[in-house]
Design an enzyme around this catalytic site. Structure first.
Site, PDB file in Angstrom:
ATOM      1  N   LYS A 185       0.508  -0.936   4.669  1.00  0.00           N
ATOM      2  CA  LYS A 185       1.403  -0.056   3.927  1.00  0.00           C
ATOM      3  C   LYS A 185       2.802  -0.238   4.486  1.00  0.00           C
ATOM      4  O   LYS A 185       3.066   0.051   5.658  1.00  0.00           O
ATOM      5  CB  LYS A 185       0.956   1.398   4.056  1.00  0.00           C
ATOM      6  CG  LYS A 185       1.843   2.374   3.278  1.00  0.00           C
ATOM      7  CD  LYS A 185       1.322   3.793   3.406  1.00  0.00           C
ATOM      8  CE  LYS A 185       2.167   4.778   2.636  1.00  0.00           C
ATOM      9  NZ  LYS A 185       1.655   6.165   2.751  1.00  0.00           N
TER      10      LYS A 185
ATOM     11  N   LYS B 169       0.107  -1.958  -0.065  1.00  0.00           N
ATOM     12  CA  LYS B 169       1.013  -1.073  -0.790  1.00  0.00           C
ATOM     13  C   LYS B 169       2.439  -1.345  -0.330  1.00  0.00           C
ATOM     14  O   LYS B 169       2.675  -1.376   0.883  1.00  0.00           O
ATOM     15  CB  LYS B 169       0.626   0.386  -0.501  1.00  0.00           C
ATOM     16  CG  LYS B 169       1.481   1.429  -1.192  1.00  0.00           C
ATOM     17  CD  LYS B 169       1.035   2.838  -0.807  1.00  0.00           C
ATOM     18  CE  LYS B 169       1.916   3.886  -1.492  1.00  0.00           C
ATOM     19  NZ  LYS B 169       1.538   5.261  -1.125  1.00  0.00           N
TER      20      LYS B 169
END
Length: 329
Positions: A197, A252
Site C-alpha cells: 500500500k 494499492k
C-alpha cells in the site's frame, strides 16, 4: 514468416476472430464492491466521488441485494465513525456493537453466501486520522497499534466476517492477527493483506468519504505506507505477509502500479488483488461527466488492464455498473 505472408491484422478483421484470440476477460467474478456505511438514516452522497454514497445498514442491505443479483462475489465495508466515537486509542474499532460489527451481522444473516470483507485499520476511529496509535511526538507506534488491530480483527471475525483486510501497513500485524484468529477458533477466516500500500496522493476522495480527511489535516502517512518510487520493497513486503499467514495480498492503488502487480504475481503466484482507488474512480467519472471520455468503455478498459497485469480480482467503485455492463455484452 515475414510480411506479406504474416499479417497480424487478419485476426483483428472480424469480431468473431478478435473474440477467439482474446487473452483476458473481465467478469463479475473479478469484482469486489467497496461500500461506505454510516450511522445516519438513508444515503448521503460523497461529493468527490460522483455516484458513491454513504449508506445506513438498511440501505447497505439493498445495495448488497443488487450485488448478489449481479453475482458479485464479495463486498468490503468502510465505516464512517461519528466524531464523538473517535479517540486517541481508537477503542470504538473493536466495539462488538460498533457500526462495522452490526453491518457484518446484518449482511451475513441476510446474504450468507455473499463474501464480507472488512477493513482493519484505525484511521476511521482516531481523532488524528492516522492508521495507528501515536506517541507524544505524533509518531505512529507499531507494536501498540498491532495489539489494537488484533482486537479489531477479532471483533470482525466474531461478528461473522469472512475476510479481514489489514490496510494499516504496520510491521508484523499479519502474523499477530493470524495467531489470534487461530487461537480463537476462526480457522477459516481469511486475511487479505494490504501488503503493498503506497503513500499515494490518489486517496483524497476516500478520506473525504470515510471522514478521516479533516482529522488528518496536513499530516501524512509516509512513515508506514510505501514510497511510490519503490518496487523491490513491494516484493519484500508481500513475501513477509505471505510468510506470516496472509491468504491473499493487495496492491494499492491500481493503474499507477500495474508494474508492481505483474512483479508480485510473477514472483509469488499467490492470490493477488488490486484496489482501484477513489482518485482513479473520481478522475474517470469527472472526465466522463464533462463528455471527455466514454465512461463505460474507459472503466472496463481500466479494469481489464488491471486483470491483464496479473490481478485475480479488483476492488472498484465501478463494480455494480461494470457487472451490469458485462451482463449486457
Amino acid at each position: 514468416m515475414a510480411f506479406p505472408y504474416t499479417r497480424p491484422r487478419r485476426m483483428r478483421r472480424d469480431d468473431f476472430s478478435r473474440r477467439l484470440m482474446r487473452e483476458h476477460r473481465l467478469a463479475a467474478d473479478d469484482l469486489i464492491l467497496p461500500v461506505f456505511i454510516h450511522e445516519l438514516q438513508g444515503r448521503a452522497a460523497v461529493a468527490s466521488m460522483p455516484g458513491v454514497e454513504r449508506l445506513s445498514i438498511d440501505e447497505l442491505l439493498r445495495t448488497a441485494e443488487q450485488a448478489v443479483a449481479l453475482k458479485i462475489p464479495a463486498i468490503v465495508l468502510f465505516p464512517v465513525t461519528a466524531p464523538e466515537a473517535k479517540s486517541l486509542d481508537a477503542a470504538a474499532a473493536w466495539d462488538e456493537n460498533g457500526l462495522a460489527q452490526r453491518a457484518i451481522r446484518a449482511l451475513k444473516q441476510r446474504f450468507p453466501g455473499l463474501g464480507v470483507i472488512t477493513d482493519v485499520a484505525l484511521d476511521p476511529y482516531t481523532t488524528h486520522g492516522q492508521d495507528g496509535l501515536v506517541d507524544d511526538s505524533g509518531y505512529v507506534v507499531n507494536d501498540e497499534t498491532v495489539e489494537a488491530l488484533v482486537l479489531q480483527a477479532l471483533s470482525h471475525a466474531d461478528a461473522g466476517a469472512d475476510v479481514v483486510a489489514p490496510s494499516d501497513m504496520m510491521d508484523g500485524r499479519i502474523g499477530a492477527i493470524r495467531e489470534a484468529l487461530e487461537e480463537n477458533g476462526h480457522l477459516n477466516t481469511r486475511i487479505l493483506a494490504y501488503s503493498a500500500k503506497y503513500a499515494s496522493s490518489f486517496y483524497g476522495p476516500f478520506r473525504d468519504a470515510v471522514g478521516s480527511a479533516g482529522a488528518l489535516g496536513k499530516g501524512n502517512k509516509y512513515t508506514y505506507q510505501m514510497d511510490p518510487a519503490n518496487s523491490d520493497e513491494a516484493l519484500r513486503e508481500v513475501g513477509l505477509d505471505l510468510e506470516e499467514g496472509a491468504d491473499m495480498v493487495m496492491i494499492k492503488p491500481g493503474l499507477p502500479y500495474l508494474d508492481i502487480v505483474r512483479r508480485v504475481k510473477d514472483h509469488y503466484g499467490a492470490p493477488t488483488f488490486v484496489y482501484q482507488v477513489s482518485g482513479e474512480y473520481a478522475m474517470l467519472k469527472a472526465a466522463a461527466q464533462n463528455g471527455w471520455l466514454d465512461e463505460r468503455a474507459c472503466a472496463l478498459e481500466a479494469l481489464v488492464s488491471i486483470k491483464r497485469a496479473g490481478a485475480d480480482g479488483v476492488l472498484t467503485y465501478f463494480a455494480l455498473d461494470a457487472a451490469r455492463w458485462l451482463k449486457e455484452e
